[in-house]
Write an enzyme that holds these catalytic residues in place. Structure first.
Site, PDB file in Angstrom:
ATOM      1  N   LYS A 190     -11.130 -11.354 -16.069  1.00  0.00           N
ATOM      2  CA  LYS A 190     -11.377 -11.456 -17.515  1.00  0.00           C
ATOM      3  C   LYS A 190     -10.670 -12.657 -18.163  1.00  0.00           C
ATOM      4  O   LYS A 190     -11.270 -13.395 -18.948  1.00  0.00           O
ATOM      5  CB  LYS A 190     -10.883 -10.166 -18.181  1.00  0.00           C
ATOM      6  CG  LYS A 190     -11.230 -10.035 -19.628  1.00  0.00           C
ATOM      7  CD  LYS A 190     -12.587  -9.426 -19.739  1.00  0.00           C
ATOM      8  CE  LYS A 190     -12.953  -9.060 -21.149  1.00  0.00           C
ATOM      9  NZ  LYS A 190     -14.206  -8.323 -21.173  1.00  0.00           N
ATOM     10  N   GLY A 198       0.849  -1.193   0.000  1.00  0.00           N
ATOM     11  CA  GLY A 198       0.000   0.000   0.000  1.00  0.00           C
ATOM     12  C   GLY A 198       0.877   1.233   0.000  1.00  0.00           C
ATOM     13  O   GLY A 198       2.073   1.144   0.298  1.00  0.00           O
ATOM     14  N   CYS A 223       5.293  -6.186   1.295  1.00  0.00           N
ATOM     15  CA  CYS A 223       5.628  -4.760   1.276  1.00  0.00           C
ATOM     16  C   CYS A 223       5.007  -4.050   2.485  1.00  0.00           C
ATOM     17  O   CYS A 223       5.385  -4.312   3.609  1.00  0.00           O
ATOM     18  CB  CYS A 223       5.218  -4.139  -0.053  1.00  0.00           C
ATOM     19  SG  CYS A 223       5.932  -2.509  -0.291  1.00  0.00           S
ATOM     20  N   TYR A 224       4.007  -3.178   2.258  1.00  0.00           N
ATOM     21  CA  TYR A 224       3.390  -2.494   3.410  1.00  0.00           C
ATOM     22  C   TYR A 224       2.837  -3.509   4.409  1.00  0.00           C
ATOM     23  O   TYR A 224       2.907  -3.310   5.626  1.00  0.00           O
ATOM     24  CB  TYR A 224       2.274  -1.574   2.909  1.00  0.00           C
ATOM     25  CG  TYR A 224       1.574  -0.797   4.007  1.00  0.00           C
ATOM     26  CD1 TYR A 224       2.202   0.282   4.617  1.00  0.00           C
ATOM     27  CD2 TYR A 224       0.298  -1.158   4.444  1.00  0.00           C
ATOM     28  CE1 TYR A 224       1.578   0.992   5.629  1.00  0.00           C
ATOM     29  CE2 TYR A 224      -0.342  -0.451   5.446  1.00  0.00           C
ATOM     30  CZ  TYR A 224       0.303   0.628   6.032  1.00  0.00           C
ATOM     31  OH  TYR A 224      -0.321   1.319   7.034  1.00  0.00           O
ATOM     32  N   HIS A 244       7.909  -7.490  -4.188  1.00  0.00           N
ATOM     33  CA  HIS A 244       6.613  -7.831  -4.792  1.00  0.00           C
ATOM     34  C   HIS A 244       6.703  -9.139  -5.570  1.00  0.00           C
ATOM     35  O   HIS A 244       7.191  -9.156  -6.697  1.00  0.00           O
ATOM     36  CB  HIS A 244       6.154  -6.702  -5.711  1.00  0.00           C
ATOM     37  CG  HIS A 244       5.739  -5.498  -4.949  1.00  0.00           C
ATOM     38  ND1 HIS A 244       4.462  -5.323  -4.466  1.00  0.00           N
ATOM     39  CD2 HIS A 244       6.448  -4.438  -4.518  1.00  0.00           C
ATOM     40  CE1 HIS A 244       4.396  -4.197  -3.794  1.00  0.00           C
ATOM     41  NE2 HIS A 244       5.583  -3.628  -3.806  1.00  0.00           N
ATOM     42  N   ASP A 264     -18.019 -11.403 -22.180  1.00  0.00           N
ATOM     43  CA  ASP A 264     -18.653 -11.590 -20.870  1.00  0.00           C
ATOM     44  C   ASP A 264     -20.101 -12.086 -21.001  1.00  0.00           C
ATOM     45  O   ASP A 264     -20.479 -13.080 -20.378  1.00  0.00           O
ATOM     46  CB  ASP A 264     -18.636 -10.290 -20.057  1.00  0.00           C
ATOM     47  CG  ASP A 264     -17.237  -9.731 -19.931  1.00  0.00           C
ATOM     48  OD1 ASP A 264     -16.282 -10.500 -20.128  1.00  0.00           O
ATOM     49  OD2 ASP A 264     -17.095  -8.527 -19.655  1.00  0.00           O
ATOM     50  N   GLU A 285       4.347 -10.674  -6.936  1.00  0.00           N
ATOM     51  CA  GLU A 285       3.284 -10.776  -7.945  1.00  0.00           C
ATOM     52  C   GLU A 285       3.666 -10.180  -9.301  1.00  0.00           C
ATOM     53  O   GLU A 285       2.974 -10.418 -10.285  1.00  0.00           O
ATOM     54  CB  GLU A 285       2.001 -10.113  -7.412  1.00  0.00           C
ATOM     55  CG  GLU A 285       2.047  -8.598  -7.228  1.00  0.00           C
ATOM     56  CD  GLU A 285       2.685  -8.145  -5.912  1.00  0.00           C
ATOM     57  OE1 GLU A 285       3.387  -8.950  -5.270  1.00  0.00           O
ATOM     58  OE2 GLU A 285       2.513  -6.961  -5.556  1.00  0.00           O
TER      59      GLU A 285
END
Ligand code: XMP
Length: 546
Positions: free
Chosen positions: A401, A85, A112-113, A199, A257, A201
């Site tokens: 998605k 964050g 991280c945060y 990170h 979708d 990710e």
């Protein structure tokens, strides 16, 4: 907010989504699947963490950090991840860590945060460093422990922080340092608390996915078997249970979708579902016919296809203002849909349920995450009627998605529909700019667009681009063709790359391809004598011109 008899309207759903105190129901709760909750502390990459966890084979939900410990407990997660964050743990109003979250009896990973919060609250030295650490860094593993077991002693990682952890809290082991962080990873195996400053990710952390897998598999004990396709059966059962023998209606747009949602529901309840496809005359070349062919012929889904081109063109007569166009098309769409719904009801009982292709990113964006809490006005254009009452069936509510595409492929949806680029509700009308969207101009734009699509697909670039399309401004220029002076239209090529349409970059299409596109447009379309390329990114431009 729900209707007294349990039904909901579009506006009540929008309001409910925007209400941060409302329970957020998306997941496969009540199923046997393992789940890990990601708490969002406002980080840029929070959604990405949830997606990476799913890619590891574990269902995950992203919840705002303030949902409270009960909301987390309700999901019976096997692990908890605290995201990064932008705040400093020392800033006024910085998000706090509820201590009970560390006492749920499940492993916790702070990123991280998230790690700084843990370290700070448990008594470590966390301070703002003179220099922040942003971008690529080198991680040196001093003691792999459980979290970094089996990974190289030196590895690249991606950092984005100013506050730095200088010592591990009492009881913790410091596992690694980085160029600017004395403690870049830590763990207390006994308490089941883990932290990494970098990170995992982002793609720039090559062993990031390994760390997540270790946390999810070895530490949380999750079964790494979840996949988007694995929810098909579960959703079919859910839809059956939800609708019973009632009639269901679905507005089909041809986008991925609504197509996947419709197919999934059709698998569940067969001919209890009727799809309504409103062709407003603003579709791409042959697209309406493809939708009808796919659904009616291939999948044998009961489909009402309404050719409403003339109605829409009549509404757009003399209109050039972009917002007015959007409103007129949106309103007319609702009107046509309502009429068709009423016609279906004439034969007996009307539909009680409406299928919506709501995605997980819509849920997050509408208040499920810590970000904005308003529904994008885009989603209301060409969207569902606001004042007729249906209960909603939203089989894609838990999916991102790319996961919807995987489900579409699993259901046998043709590749062309699975990978269709986003297309705006008001269609080509907002790409005929600066003047009235007449039938002639729409047809010209449709032909130019078909050439562009053909060439982009031929070059194998269609999937790489977020969107590629043509714009037809109300501008004519002088040219010379075959020794004759011409006065023809200008076609604009717009092609962008993007991850989420919030920002976009103009695509660097190969020069030879551009030349070929321009040559074909000018050669094949009598009214066109000039082709230009839009090289504006978003921001400052938007993707569409109107
Ligand atoms: P902009 O032009 O705002 O577009 O950068 C962002 C994304 O939204 C799409 N878009 C729409 N989608 N109904 C939709 O369903 C709309 O009215 C609409 N307007 C824009 C646009 O194509 C891009 O992907």
């Amino acid at each position: 907010m729900a209707h007294p008899d349990g039904q909901v309207t579009a506006s009540s759903v929008a309001a409910e989504l925007a209400d941060e105190s409302a329970p957020i129901e998306v997941g496969p709760s009540g199923t046997h699947l393992d789940e890990v909750v990601v708490l969002d502390y406002g980080g840029q990459y929070s959604q990405l963490i949830a997606r990476r966890v799913r890619e590891c084979g574990v269902f995950s939900e992203l919840l705002p950090h303030h949902v409270g410990v009960e909301e987390v407990r309700k999901r019976k997660p096997k692990g908890l991840i605290l995201s990064g964050g932008p705040a400093s743990v020392y800033a006024d109003g910085a998000p706090k860590l509820e201590q009970e979250l560390l006492e749920l009896g499940i492993p916790v990973l702070g990123i991280c945060y998230g790690m700084q919060l843990i370290a700070h609250d448990l008594g470590a030295r966390v301070e703002s460093a003179a220099t922040g650490e942003y971008g690529r860094s080198t991680l040196t593993v001093t003691e792999p422990g459980r979290l970094l077991a089996g990974l190289p002693a030196e590895q690249a990682c991606w950092m984005s922080h100013r506050d730095t952890v200088y010592t591990a809290p009492p009881g913790f082991t410091a596992l690694a340092s980085s160029t600017m962080s004395p403690v870049a990873a830590l763990e207390d195996v006994e308490r089941g608390i883990y932290g990494i400053q970098y990170h995992p990710e982002v793609v720039h952390t090559p062993y990031g996915q390994e760390v997540l897998k270790t946390f999810l598999g070895d530490i949380c004990g999750c079964d790494l078997t979840w996949s988007a396709a694995s929810i098909v059966e579960e959703q079919i059962a859910r839809v059956r249970e939800q609708v019973g023998d009632a009639k269901v209606i679905c507005g089909l747009s041809g986008g991925v979708d609504s197509s996947v949602a419709a197919l999934l529901v059709h698998r569940a309840i067969g001919d209890q579902l009727t799809c309504v496809f409103v062709d407003h005359g603003m579709m791409r070349k042959d697209e309406g016919a493809q939708v009808v062919k796919t659904f009616r012929d291939t999948f044998q889904v009961p489909l009402v296809a309404v050719d409403a081109e003339e109605r829409f063109l009549a509404k757009l007569k003399g209109v050039s203002d972009p917002e007015t166009k959007r409103k007129l098309i949106g309103t007319e769409f609702i009107r046509v849909f309502e009429e068709e719904a009423a016609k279906l009801a004439e034969d007996g009982v009307g539909a009680k349920f409406l299928v919506q292709g709501t995605l997980y990113s819509d849920v997050i964006e509408s208040g499920g995450g810590t970000g904005t809490s308003t529904i994008k006005s885009h989603h209301n254009v060409g969207g569902l009627p606001d004042d007729i009452e249906f209960a909603l069936v939203e089989p894609l509510r838990a999916l991102f998605k790319d996961e919807v595409r995987a489900v579409g492929a699993e259901l046998g949806l043709p590749e062309r529909l699975v990978w269709r680029q986003p297309f705006p509700g008001p269609g080509l009308a907002i790409r005929v700019v600066g003047g009235e969207a007449t039938k002639d101009r729409l047809d010209l734009l449709r032909d130019a667009d078909a050439i562009l699509q053909d060439e982009i697909r031929g070059a194998g670039l269609y999937r790489e681009l977020w969107q590629s399309f043509c714009v037809l401004p109300d501008v004519r220029t002088v040219g010379v063709q075959g020794d004759e002076r011409t006065y023809g239209y200008v076609v604009v090529i717009r092609a962008v790359t993007s991850d989420d349409a919030m920002t976009a970059d103009w695509a660097r299409l190969p020069y030879d391809l551009l030349e070929q596109i321009a040559a074909r447009m000018i050669g094949e379309l009598r009214e066109v004598n000039r082709v230009v390329l839009d090289i504006t990114s978003k921001p400052p431009g938007t993707i569409e011109w109107e």
